[in-house]
Design a protein around this motif. Structure first.
Motif, short mmCIF file in Angstrom:
data_model
loop_
_atom_site.label_atom_id
_atom_site.label_comp_id
_atom_site.label_asym_id
_atom_site.label_seq_id
_atom_site.Cartn_x
_atom_site.Cartn_y
_atom_site.Cartn_z
N HIS A 133 38.65 13.05 35.21
CA HIS A 133 38.78 14.06 34.41
C HIS A 133 39.37 14.08 33.10
O HIS A 133 38.72 14.23 31.99
CB HIS A 133 39.31 15.40 35.19
CG HIS A 133 39.64 16.65 34.02
ND1 HIS A 133 38.58 17.31 33.88
CD2 HIS A 133 40.74 16.98 33.44
CE1 HIS A 133 39.07 18.56 32.76
NE2 HIS A 133 40.57 18.06 32.97
N LEU A 134 40.51 13.25 33.12
CA LEU A 134 41.22 13.08 31.91
C LEU A 134 40.46 12.01 31.06
O LEU A 134 40.80 12.12 29.60
CB LEU A 134 42.64 12.76 32.13
CG LEU A 134 43.49 13.79 32.84
CD1 LEU A 134 44.91 13.14 33.23
CD2 LEU A 134 43.75 14.97 31.77
N ASP A 136 37.23 11.50 30.43
CA ASP A 136 36.17 11.95 30.56
C ASP A 136 34.84 11.46 31.35
O ASP A 136 34.00 11.13 31.03
CB ASP A 136 35.26 12.20 29.03
CG ASP A 136 36.44 12.67 28.08
OD1 ASP A 136 36.63 13.85 28.27
OD2 ASP A 136 36.89 12.23 27.07
N ARG A 158 46.35 11.23 26.51
CA ARG A 158 46.19 12.76 27.23
C ARG A 158 47.52 13.36 27.47
O ARG A 158 47.71 14.54 28.18
CB ARG A 158 45.18 12.60 28.56
CG ARG A 158 43.98 12.12 28.22
CD ARG A 158 43.04 12.90 27.35
NE ARG A 158 41.70 12.69 27.50
CZ ARG A 158 40.93 12.22 26.17
NH1 ARG A 158 41.53 12.60 24.98
NH2 ARG A 158 39.59 12.06 26.38
N ARG A 221 47.27 17.34 28.47
CA ARG A 221 46.52 18.09 27.47
C ARG A 221 45.17 17.62 27.09
O ARG A 221 45.19 16.38 26.50
CB ARG A 221 47.24 18.42 26.17
CG ARG A 221 46.67 19.59 25.50
CD ARG A 221 47.40 19.85 24.31
NE ARG A 221 48.79 20.35 24.52
CZ ARG A 221 49.15 21.63 24.90
NH1 ARG A 221 48.49 22.49 24.84
NH2 ARG A 221 50.49 21.78 25.02
N HIS A 222 44.08 18.28 27.56
CA HIS A 222 42.83 17.74 27.39
C HIS A 222 41.80 18.81 27.64
O HIS A 222 41.91 19.77 28.48
CB HIS A 222 42.46 16.58 28.59
CG HIS A 222 41.08 16.08 28.42
ND1 HIS A 222 40.63 15.58 27.51
CD2 HIS A 222 40.13 15.95 29.44
CE1 HIS A 222 39.20 15.17 27.57
NE2 HIS A 222 38.89 15.37 28.87
N ASP A 223 40.87 18.83 26.76
CA ASP A 223 39.56 19.75 26.66
C ASP A 223 40.06 21.15 26.66
O ASP A 223 39.80 22.12 27.42
CB ASP A 223 38.72 19.46 28.01
CG ASP A 223 37.34 20.12 28.06
OD1 ASP A 223 36.96 20.26 26.61
OD2 ASP A 223 36.60 20.28 28.90
N GLY A 224 41.41 21.32 26.09
CA GLY A 224 41.86 22.85 25.77
C GLY A 224 42.85 23.36 26.98
O GLY A 224 42.88 24.46 26.97
N ARG A 225 42.85 22.35 27.95
CA ARG A 225 43.48 22.79 29.28
C ARG A 225 44.93 22.17 29.20
O ARG A 225 44.88 20.89 28.81
CB ARG A 225 42.94 22.50 30.44
CG ARG A 225 43.40 23.15 31.69
CD ARG A 225 42.46 22.67 32.83
NE ARG A 225 41.23 23.08 32.65
CZ ARG A 225 40.62 24.30 33.35
NH1 ARG A 225 41.74 24.96 33.60
NH2 ARG A 225 39.41 24.45 33.07
N THR A 226 45.95 22.72 29.71
CA THR A 226 47.10 21.92 29.74
C THR A 226 47.62 21.85 31.36
O THR A 226 47.51 22.83 32.01
CB THR A 226 48.29 22.62 29.19
OG1 THR A 226 48.38 22.65 27.76
CG2 THR A 226 49.95 22.02 29.34
#
Length: 288
Positions: A133-134, A136, A158, A221-226
């Motif tokens: 996920h982190l 991509d 990330r 922190r990735h894709d607008g999510r913490t």
């Protein structure tokens, strides 16, 4: 005067290195091991050969890991005492069963099995899912936790609190390199990770008096999510095998409800079957 045996000199050099790494005088080590300082001096200079029992007492006093105890025994002219088996060996079946149980029971949160150089030997499905996920959807190019966090092309980009995490990991690595003077791999890894771009030059030097924290906090922190995690390290007590002595299991726990919910949702969305082996291959996953 009798000739000095080569293995006696090697044993003396090893003892001196370990004693200096512990910042002990000959008297300190002699008192701790229950021998005379004069006898220890003779052992360190190769004038006297330590008995097998004395090697054990000196290793106990210096708190030497099993691998280094074997090296000291061999340098003193004795056969090694502790075996070393791979995790897939029949002798390790119960250990492997316990490890697999821990990894599976920790789902849906990441868990890793590493050796003393932070090479990742095993990981659960959750670790692979989060890693992908982190990154991509791609697999990490490394099988070492320190390289994960120091390589700008891996997880480092990330990590929101990278300086905190990297500094803490380096404290562990500095402590290992200082406590095991004969561990050339630890020193090489220290040189490698501190040579990555953006690593402060002062991190190449050990901060005396600095003790690694018992719990490591990581914020991704990735894709607008913490996503926040804290992790603990578990080791095996009273090991008799070198592999077991050097293993530690890192279990990552969600630091908040949102992270816990995301891990559960990620498991439902992206189930995986991990193909993770202890042969240096990259972390991989196969669809179920």
């Amino acid at each position: 005067m009798p000739l000095v045996q080569t293995h006696d000199v090697q044993a003396g050099l090893l003892l001196r290195e370990w004693r200096r790494a512990r910042r002990w005088s000959q008297l300190d080590l002699a008192l701790s091991a229950g021998i005379s300082a004069r006898h220890l001096s003779y052992v360190e200079t190769g004038k006297a050969q330590p008995s097998r029992e004395m090697v054990g007492r000196l290793a106990d006093a210096l708190e030497m890991p099993l691998r280094e105890r074997n090296a000291l025994l061999v340098a003193s002219g004795y056969a090694p005492q502790y075996p070393e088996h791979g995790l897939d060996a029949p002798q390790m079946a119960r250990i492997r069963q316990a490890i697999d149980f821990i990894l599976q029971q920790h789902e849906p949160y990441p868990a890793f099995v590493m050796n003393r150089h932070w090479d990742i030997l095993l990981a659960n499905d959750a670790a692979v899912r989060l890693n992908r996920h982190l990154l991509d959807g791609r697999d990490s190019p490394h099988r070492n936790m320190l390289r994960h966090f120091f390589d700008p092309g891996d997880l480092r980009a990330r990590v929101d609190n990278w300086e905190e995490v990297a500094g803490e990991l380096l404290r562990h690595l500095h402590a290992l390199a200082a406590s095991a003077p004969s561990d050339l791999k630890a020193r090489a890894l220290l040189d490698e990770v501190t040579a990555f771009p953006g690593v402060p030059s002062q991190w190449r030097r050990r901060e005396l008096g600095s003790v690694p924290a018992p719990v490591l906090n990581v914020v991704f922190r990735h894709d607008g999510r913490t996503l926040g995690f804290f992790s603990t390290l578990t080791t095996f007590g009273t090991p008799r095998d070198i592999t077991v002595d050097e293993l530690h299991i890192e279990c990552c726990f969600p630091a908040d409800a949102a992270t816990a919910a995301f891990c559960h949702a990620l498991k439902e969305r992206e189930p995986t079957a991990v193909a993770c082996r202890s042969n240096g291959e990259a972390l991989q996953a196969e669809p179920r």
